[in-house]
Structure formats: C-alpha cells, structure tokens
Motif scaffolding. Structure first.
Motif, PDB file in Angstrom:
ATOM      1  N   VAL A   2      -9.389 -10.320   0.229  1.00  0.00           N
ATOM      2  CA  VAL A   2      -8.558 -11.181   1.049  1.00  0.00           C
ATOM      3  C   VAL A   2      -9.404 -12.328   1.590  1.00  0.00           C
ATOM      4  O   VAL A   2     -10.458 -12.094   2.197  1.00  0.00           O
ATOM      5  N   TYR A   3      -8.952 -13.553   1.349  1.00  0.00           N
ATOM      6  CA  TYR A   3      -9.717 -14.752   1.712  1.00  0.00           C
ATOM      7  C   TYR A   3     -11.113 -14.721   1.085  1.00  0.00           C
ATOM      8  O   TYR A   3     -12.066 -15.258   1.641  1.00  0.00           O
ATOM      9  N   PHE A   4     -11.215 -14.044  -0.073  1.00  0.00           N
ATOM     10  CA  PHE A   4     -12.452 -13.952  -0.843  1.00  0.00           C
ATOM     11  C   PHE A   4     -13.562 -13.207  -0.101  1.00  0.00           C
ATOM     12  O   PHE A   4     -14.718 -13.219  -0.521  1.00  0.00           O
ATOM     13  N   LEU A   5     -13.230 -12.529   1.000  1.00  0.00           N
ATOM     14  CA  LEU A   5     -14.251 -11.852   1.805  1.00  0.00           C
ATOM     15  C   LEU A   5     -13.927 -10.390   2.070  1.00  0.00           C
ATOM     16  O   LEU A   5     -14.771  -9.520   1.886  1.00  0.00           O
ATOM     17  N   LEU A   6     -12.706 -10.102   2.540  1.00  0.00           N
ATOM     18  CA  LEU A   6     -12.339  -8.755   2.981  1.00  0.00           C
ATOM     19  C   LEU A   6     -11.824  -7.918   1.811  1.00  0.00           C
ATOM     20  O   LEU A   6     -10.775  -8.218   1.255  1.00  0.00           O
ATOM     21  N   PRO A   7     -12.543  -6.867   1.407  1.00  0.00           N
ATOM     22  CA  PRO A   7     -12.077  -6.029   0.290  1.00  0.00           C
ATOM     23  C   PRO A   7     -10.965  -5.079   0.736  1.00  0.00           C
ATOM     24  O   PRO A   7     -11.054  -4.448   1.791  1.00  0.00           O
ATOM     25  N   LEU A   8      -9.911  -5.004  -0.081  1.00  0.00           N
ATOM     26  CA  LEU A   8      -8.775  -4.155   0.241  1.00  0.00           C
ATOM     27  C   LEU A   8      -8.141  -3.698  -1.069  1.00  0.00           C
ATOM     28  O   LEU A   8      -7.940  -4.502  -1.982  1.00  0.00           O
ATOM     29  N   LYS A   9      -7.840  -2.415  -1.164  1.00  0.00           N
ATOM     30  CA  LYS A   9      -7.196  -1.913  -2.370  1.00  0.00           C
ATOM     31  C   LYS A   9      -5.812  -2.545  -2.529  1.00  0.00           C
ATOM     32  O   LYS A   9      -5.114  -2.791  -1.545  1.00  0.00           O
ATOM     33  N   ALA A  10      -5.427  -2.775  -3.787  1.00  0.00           N
ATOM     34  CA  ALA A  10      -4.177  -3.486  -4.078  1.00  0.00           C
ATOM     35  C   ALA A  10      -2.976  -2.810  -3.427  1.00  0.00           C
ATOM     36  O   ALA A  10      -2.077  -3.492  -2.910  1.00  0.00           O
ATOM     37  N   LYS A  11      -2.923  -1.484  -3.431  1.00  0.00           N
ATOM     38  CA  LYS A  11      -1.764  -0.785  -2.880  1.00  0.00           C
ATOM     39  C   LYS A  11      -1.597  -1.053  -1.387  1.00  0.00           C
ATOM     40  O   LYS A  11      -0.475  -1.228  -0.899  1.00  0.00           O
ATOM     41  N   TRP A  12      -2.708  -1.099  -0.660  1.00  0.00           N
ATOM     42  CA  TRP A  12      -2.634  -1.356   0.778  1.00  0.00           C
ATOM     43  C   TRP A  12      -2.332  -2.826   1.044  1.00  0.00           C
ATOM     44  O   TRP A  12      -1.601  -3.162   1.968  1.00  0.00           O
ATOM     45  N   PHE A  13      -2.891  -3.695   0.224  1.00  0.00           N
ATOM     46  CA  PHE A  13      -2.620  -5.124   0.368  1.00  0.00           C
ATOM     47  C   PHE A  13      -1.128  -5.407   0.211  1.00  0.00           C
ATOM     48  O   PHE A  13      -0.532  -6.139   1.017  1.00  0.00           O
ATOM     49  N   VAL A  14      -0.500  -4.811  -0.809  1.00  0.00           N
ATOM     50  CA  VAL A  14       0.930  -5.025  -1.054  1.00  0.00           C
ATOM     51  C   VAL A  14       1.765  -4.475   0.095  1.00  0.00           C
ATOM     52  O   VAL A  14       2.694  -5.138   0.579  1.00  0.00           O
ATOM     53  N   LEU A  15       1.454  -3.270   0.547  1.00  0.00           N
ATOM     54  CA  LEU A  15       2.238  -2.660   1.628  1.00  0.00           C
ATOM     55  C   LEU A  15       2.120  -3.449   2.927  1.00  0.00           C
ATOM     56  O   LEU A  15       3.117  -3.666   3.631  1.00  0.00           O
ATOM     57  N   ILE A  16       0.915  -3.871   3.256  1.00  0.00           N
ATOM     58  CA  ILE A  16       0.712  -4.650   4.489  1.00  0.00           C
ATOM     59  C   ILE A  16       1.420  -5.986   4.396  1.00  0.00           C
ATOM     60  O   ILE A  16       2.108  -6.423   5.335  1.00  0.00           O
ATOM     61  N   TYR A  17       1.297  -6.650   3.256  1.00  0.00           N
ATOM     62  CA  TYR A  17       1.915  -7.964   3.055  1.00  0.00           C
ATOM     63  C   TYR A  17       3.436  -7.855   3.110  1.00  0.00           C
ATOM     64  O   TYR A  17       4.119  -8.663   3.749  1.00  0.00           O
ATOM     65  N   ALA A  18       3.997  -6.830   2.458  1.00  0.00           N
ATOM     66  CA  ALA A  18       5.446  -6.631   2.467  1.00  0.00           C
ATOM     67  C   ALA A  18       5.946  -6.325   3.874  1.00  0.00           C
ATOM     68  O   ALA A  18       6.994  -6.842   4.300  1.00  0.00           O
ATOM     69  N   GLY A  19       5.207  -5.504   4.609  1.00  0.00           N
ATOM     70  CA  GLY A  19       5.597  -5.195   5.988  1.00  0.00           C
ATOM     71  C   GLY A  19       5.577  -6.432   6.863  1.00  0.00           C
ATOM     72  O   GLY A  19       6.469  -6.637   7.705  1.00  0.00           O
ATOM     73  N   LEU A  20       4.573  -7.285   6.655  1.00  0.00           N
ATOM     74  CA  LEU A  20       4.486  -8.532   7.422  1.00  0.00           C
ATOM     75  C   LEU A  20       5.657  -9.455   7.094  1.00  0.00           C
ATOM     76  O   LEU A  20       6.251 -10.063   7.995  1.00  0.00           O
ATOM     77  N   GLU A  21       6.002  -9.559   5.803  1.00  0.00           N
ATOM     78  CA  GLU A  21       7.125 -10.396   5.401  1.00  0.00           C
ATOM     79  C   GLU A  21       8.434  -9.886   5.995  1.00  0.00           C
ATOM     80  O   GLU A  21       9.277 -10.683   6.440  1.00  0.00           O
ATOM     81  N   LEU A  22       8.627  -8.574   6.021  1.00  0.00           N
ATOM     82  CA  LEU A  22       9.843  -8.003   6.598  1.00  0.00           C
ATOM     83  C   LEU A  22       9.922  -8.301   8.091  1.00  0.00           C
ATOM     84  O   LEU A  22      10.974  -8.693   8.602  1.00  0.00           O
ATOM     85  N   TRP A  23       8.812  -8.119   8.792  1.00  0.00           N
ATOM     86  CA  TRP A  23       8.787  -8.377  10.235  1.00  0.00           C
ATOM     87  C   TRP A  23       9.070  -9.846  10.529  1.00  0.00           C
ATOM     88  O   TRP A  23       9.866 -10.173  11.414  1.00  0.00           O
ATOM     89  N   LEU A  24       8.442 -10.750   9.776  1.00  0.00           N
ATOM     90  CA  LEU A  24       8.658 -12.186   9.995  1.00  0.00           C
ATOM     91  C   LEU A  24      10.084 -12.592   9.629  1.00  0.00           C
ATOM     92  O   LEU A  24      10.671 -13.458  10.283  1.00  0.00           O
ATOM     93  N   GLY A  25      10.645 -11.962   8.597  1.00  0.00           N
ATOM     94  CA  GLY A  25      12.016 -12.268   8.212  1.00  0.00           C
ATOM     95  C   GLY A  25      13.012 -11.846   9.270  1.00  0.00           C
ATOM     96  O   GLY A  25      13.963 -12.578   9.580  1.00  0.00           O
ATOM     97  N   ILE A  26      12.811 -10.665   9.845  1.00  0.00           N
ATOM     98  CA  ILE A  26      13.704 -10.180  10.898  1.00  0.00           C
ATOM     99  C   ILE A  26      13.510 -10.982  12.175  1.00  0.00           C
ATOM    100  O   ILE A  26      14.476 -11.313  12.872  1.00  0.00           O
ATOM    101  N   LYS A  27      12.266 -11.319  12.480  1.00  0.00           N
ATOM    102  CA  LYS A  27      11.961 -12.101  13.688  1.00  0.00           C
ATOM    103  C   LYS A  27      12.617 -13.468  13.629  1.00  0.00           C
ATOM    104  O   LYS A  27      13.138 -13.963  14.630  1.00  0.00           O
TER     105      LYS A  27
END
Length: 234
Positions: free
Chosen positions: A174-199
């Motif tokens: 993430v941002y070429f610095l923070l290592p994160l497994k793809a599965k967690w990256f997708v889940l976190i990103y999707a959760g953020l999109e859902l929260w921002l969409g509802i907000k």
C-alpha cells in the motif's frame, strides 16, 4: 515421460494492453474537446441518472473509458495493469474481457439503482414546478440528476476483488510501503467503500456504490467459474 512446458507470464497481455490504450486515447479526446461548445463528450458518453435528459443506454458501457483527470486515469490504469494482467494470464483474453465488461456493467447498474432512490425526492419537487421552470433545469449542469459519472473504477474493483479471492496471500504494498496480504487489502477497501457510500458526505463525488457493484459482480463471477475450475491459486 510427460512433457513439461513453462509459460512465462505476459507483463502486458493483449486485453489489458488494449484497454489501457483505448482509455488513454479517449482521455486525449476529452482533453481535446473539453472547451468545445459543439461537442460535449461527458453528456454523450458519461453515465447519467436515468432521470436525466442526457441518459442513454450506451453510457452503461462508454463511461468505462472516460476519466475525470490525469490522476484518475493514472491510478485506474495502474490498478488495471497490476491486477488485470494476473487475471488475464490465468484465464486467457476472452474470459478476462467478459469479466472486465461484466464488472463494469454491474458497477453501473448498482450505481444507477442507488442514484434512482437518492434522486426521487429531487424529482418529486421538480415535477411540481411549472413547465417553464422545469425547462430551465432540464439541461442545466447544476441540476443534480445531470451530474455525470465516469471512469473504469467499477471494472477495476472487480479485478481487485477477483485478485484478492484467487491470490489471497499475495503481498500488496500500500502506497509502495505498507505490506498487506491481498485478501485483507480487499476486505478493508470494500468496508471503507461501504462506509463512505452509506455516510454520503457532502462534497464527496466518488461513486462508492459503483465500486462495490464492480467488486460484488467480480466475486460472483469467480465463484461461478470456480465451480467447474478447481485450480487453486496462490
């Protein structure tokens, strides 16, 4: 003895490469005609609410090849290359193209569905206005239903979701610095999109539900295809 062949992954498989080229060419056309008084590419090809006089069915597809600025197209095309090439190398060109377009269509349909219910109160007020006042709003860019949605983000989110499912343990920086497994990256990103969409914050012009629509379509397709294809990916 069985013959073993090693196929080197293509860093620029044909569909990904041509999608990037088409998007860049369309973006150059947008820059060329952005100040034109006779040709408005946004009204013609970007996605509009079904209430808008500018809505046309072909926009469900054409909006995928338009972008709102250099940073918008750069990050979308970078993500398409980063995740899409792995999928195309695994599936082949035909299946990947079907997948990409289906995710873009799924993103557009969910976005339009959410937008329809959001805009209905506005349209009720609009319908109560006299005809002469309605005419002032019909083609006005300030009229909310005439706001255009554009970009390949929905289709790219489908690629991201499929990548996270098929290659769950691949590290993404993430941002070429923070290592994160793809599965967690997708889940976190999707959760953020859902929260921002509802907000639905004022001034937020990102189509969060379009992103989610692309991701959900991508996951559904991968699950359906994996019923008959039991290969396991890293």
């Amino acid at each position: 003895m069985s013959e073993f062949r090693y196929y080197r992954p293509n860093p620029f498989p044909p569909v990904v490469k041509n999608l990037i080229i088409i998007n860049v060419l369309v973006f150059l056309a947008q820059l060329t005609f952005q100040n034109s008084k006779t040709v408005d590419l946004d009204n013609l090809f970007a996605l509009h609410d079904v209430h808008s006089v500018f809505f046309k069915p072909h926009q469900l597809i054409t909006h995928l090849f338009m972008h709102g600025g250099f940073d918008h197209i750069f990050f979308n095309m970078f993500a398409l290359w980063m995740f899409g090439r792995e999928l195309e190398n695994s599936w082949g060109a035909k299946r990947f193209l079907i997948f990409y377009m289906a995710c873009g269509l799924g993103a557009a349909l969910l976005h339009l569905g959410v937008l329809y219910f959001e805009m209905e109160p506005v349209m009720k007020v609009f319908r109560s206005l006299p005809a002469d006042q309605q005419a002032l709003y019909l083609e006005s860019p300030e009229f909310r239903v005439n706001t255009a949605t554009l970009g390949a983000s929905g289709a790219v989110f489908g690629c991201l979701a499929a990548f996270g499912y098929l290659f769950p343990n691949t590290m993404i920086y993430v941002y070429f610095l923070l290592p994160l497994k793809a599965k967690w990256f997708v889940l976190i990103y999707a959760g953020l999109e859902l929260w921002l969409g509802i907000k639905n914050s004022a001034g937020d012009n990102v189509a969060h539900f379009a992103h989610l629509g692309g991701a959900v379509t991508g996951i559904i397709l991968v699950l359906l295809w994996n019923k008959t294809d039991r290969r396991r990916f890293y």
